[in-house]
Design a protein around this motif. Structure first.
Motif, PDB file in Angstrom:
ATOM      1  N   ALA A 156       0.696  -1.275  -0.066  1.00  0.00           N
ATOM      2  CA  ALA A 156       0.032   0.077  -0.186  1.00  0.00           C
ATOM      3  C   ALA A 156       0.914   1.082   0.100  1.00  0.00           C
ATOM      4  O   ALA A 156       2.141   1.261   0.552  1.00  0.00           O
ATOM      5  CB  ALA A 156      -0.943   0.099   1.371  1.00  0.00           C
ATOM      6  N   GLY A 157       0.575   2.286  -0.568  1.00  0.00           N
ATOM      7  CA  GLY A 157       1.063   3.593  -0.597  1.00  0.00           C
ATOM      8  C   GLY A 157       1.158   4.126   0.737  1.00  0.00           C
ATOM      9  O   GLY A 157       0.407   3.775   1.887  1.00  0.00           O
ATOM     10  N   ALA A 158       2.270   4.985   1.271  1.00  0.00           N
ATOM     11  CA  ALA A 158       2.503   5.536   2.476  1.00  0.00           C
ATOM     12  C   ALA A 158       1.709   6.458   2.604  1.00  0.00           C
ATOM     13  O   ALA A 158       1.551   7.441   2.120  1.00  0.00           O
ATOM     14  CB  ALA A 158       3.976   5.850   2.625  1.00  0.00           C
ATOM     15  N   ARG A 159       0.862   6.482   3.887  1.00  0.00           N
ATOM     16  CA  ARG A 159      -0.336   7.641   4.323  1.00  0.00           C
ATOM     17  C   ARG A 159       0.731   8.707   4.948  1.00  0.00           C
ATOM     18  O   ARG A 159       1.839   8.620   5.421  1.00  0.00           O
ATOM     19  CB  ARG A 159      -1.275   7.226   5.137  1.00  0.00           C
ATOM     20  N   ALA A 160       0.064   9.897   4.834  1.00  0.00           N
ATOM     21  CA  ALA A 160       0.922  10.892   5.341  1.00  0.00           C
ATOM     22  C   ALA A 160       1.207  10.764   6.754  1.00  0.00           C
ATOM     23  O   ALA A 160       2.058  10.949   7.484  1.00  0.00           O
ATOM     24  CB  ALA A 160       0.083  12.159   5.266  1.00  0.00           C
ATOM     25  N   ILE A 161       0.262  10.200   7.447  1.00  0.00           N
ATOM     26  CA  ILE A 161       0.283   9.768   9.088  1.00  0.00           C
ATOM     27  C   ILE A 161       1.513   8.973   9.060  1.00  0.00           C
ATOM     28  O   ILE A 161       2.566   8.907  10.228  1.00  0.00           O
ATOM     29  CB  ILE A 161      -1.003   9.328   9.666  1.00  0.00           C
ATOM     30  N   ASP A 162       1.597   7.944   8.116  1.00  0.00           N
ATOM     31  CA  ASP A 162       2.619   6.914   8.357  1.00  0.00           C
ATOM     32  C   ASP A 162       4.121   7.505   8.052  1.00  0.00           C
ATOM     33  O   ASP A 162       5.092   7.071   8.703  1.00  0.00           O
ATOM     34  CB  ASP A 162       2.327   5.704   7.372  1.00  0.00           C
ATOM     35  N   ARG A 163       4.072   8.404   6.878  1.00  0.00           N
ATOM     36  CA  ARG A 163       5.251   8.993   6.705  1.00  0.00           C
ATOM     37  C   ARG A 163       5.700   9.915   7.950  1.00  0.00           C
ATOM     38  O   ARG A 163       6.799  10.038   8.293  1.00  0.00           O
ATOM     39  CB  ARG A 163       5.222   9.795   5.493  1.00  0.00           C
ATOM     40  N   VAL A 200       6.083   0.198   7.382  1.00  0.00           N
ATOM     41  CA  VAL A 200       5.868   1.472   7.293  1.00  0.00           C
ATOM     42  C   VAL A 200       7.100   2.104   7.114  1.00  0.00           C
ATOM     43  O   VAL A 200       7.318   3.227   6.291  1.00  0.00           O
ATOM     44  CB  VAL A 200       4.789   2.085   8.279  1.00  0.00           C
ATOM     45  N   ALA A 204       8.314   4.112   3.902  1.00  0.00           N
ATOM     46  CA  ALA A 204       8.492   5.724   3.806  1.00  0.00           C
ATOM     47  C   ALA A 204      10.025   6.030   3.528  1.00  0.00           C
ATOM     48  O   ALA A 204      10.072   7.138   3.128  1.00  0.00           O
ATOM     49  CB  ALA A 204       7.947   6.059   5.151  1.00  0.00           C
TER      50      ALA A 204
END
Length: 283
Positions: A156-163, A200, A204
């Motif tokens: 899955a693409g890295a979400r802003a919160i995960d980054r 994650v 990221a």
């Protein structure tokens, strides 16, 4: 049978098993206490479980399901066997696929995808890799489930919160690199399970948490080596390495020279720098 605990973490434990049994030894029934995957790195043995018999040779994987009885035989090989075994926590098994199917096969033959990861895990156990043993074990177990279950996860693409979590934890690792921190500590700080955090962080930032921590320690060591008054042993400890031999091995692998020669280069020894430049030009 000898067993040496190499790692005890929240998601998994790693154990080095060495068995000297041969054709003349009487097998006995054992019980799997948890989900496990054991990479056979040397020798061979048979395993009877759930009405099936599998012969496991180097590169194969012994698979354990909690509560299942099994019996190991040594009818065809007198040289014993060695395994790198990962015992998995229930939450981690659920995260990578807790379905019963893959875990009740008893064992799988040597598969190229698992051999590569098994050897990576062994290199981590021996201190020959920048990947952490817990990280390598998680990748090995996940890939087993994907292959045995006939499915693969789409990244899955890295979400802003995960980054943000990855960056904040990287800063924390950098600030605490001299302390004995690990994957479980970093995951706890990020508020994620170790397995989820590993995915994650790597997605990221492009490196695993252990690789980042190791490089943070190497950066600190390189700075400290510029001080000629500081003994190399002290540099190793202040940078976060547990012992001198591990530091020297890791530093040489990264820099191509020993810490002492790096120190000499930092003090202006042009010959060492010229040798490194010349080596880098060789193809």
């Amino acid at each position: 049978m000898s067993a040496a605990l190499l790692l005890a973490g929240e998601s998994l434990s790693a154990i080095d098993y060495r068995c000297k049994a041969g054709p003349g030894d009487v097998p006995f029934v054992e019980v799997h206490a948890c989900h496990s995957v054991s990479y056979v790195r040397r020798g061979s043995f048979g395993c009877r479980s759930r009405g099936r018999h599998v012969e496991l040779v180097a590169g194969a994987v012994l698979v354990g399901h909690p509560g299942d009885e099994y019996l190991c035989t040594h009818e065809h090989h007198a040289g014993g066997d060695e395994c790198l075994s990962f015992h998995l926590a229930p939450a981690f098994v659920e995260a990578i696929g807790g379905r019963a199917g893959p875990w009740r096969c008893g064992g799988v033959p040597p598969l190229a995808e698992l051999i590569v990861l098994g050897e990576l895990a062994q290199a981590a156990a021996d201190g020959r890799s920048d990947v952490g043993l817990d990280e390598a074990g998680m990748l090995f177990a996940q890939r087993f489930v994907e292959l045995a279950g006939g499915r693969a996860r789409k990244p899955a693409g890295a979400r802003a919160i995960d980054r943000r979590r990855a960056v904040e934890t990287a800063l924390w690792l950098d600030a605490n690199a001299a302390a004995p921190v690990g994957l479980d500590d970093a995951a706890r700080l990020a508020g994620l399970s170790p397995f989820h955090f590993l995915r994650v962080f790597a997605h990221a930032l492009g490196v695993t948490p252990h690789q980042y921590l190791l490089r943070a320690r190497l950066r600190r060591a390189a700075r400290l080596l510029a001080d000629p008054a500081l003994p190399v042993t002290e540099v190793a400890l202040e940078a976060g390495f547990a012992d001198l031999s591990n530091f020297v091995r890791t530093f040489r692998r990264a820099a191509g020279v020993s810490p002492r020669r790096f120190r000499a280069a930092a003090r202006g020894d042009r010959k060492i720098l010229q040798e490194r430049i010349a080596a880098g030009c060789v193809r």
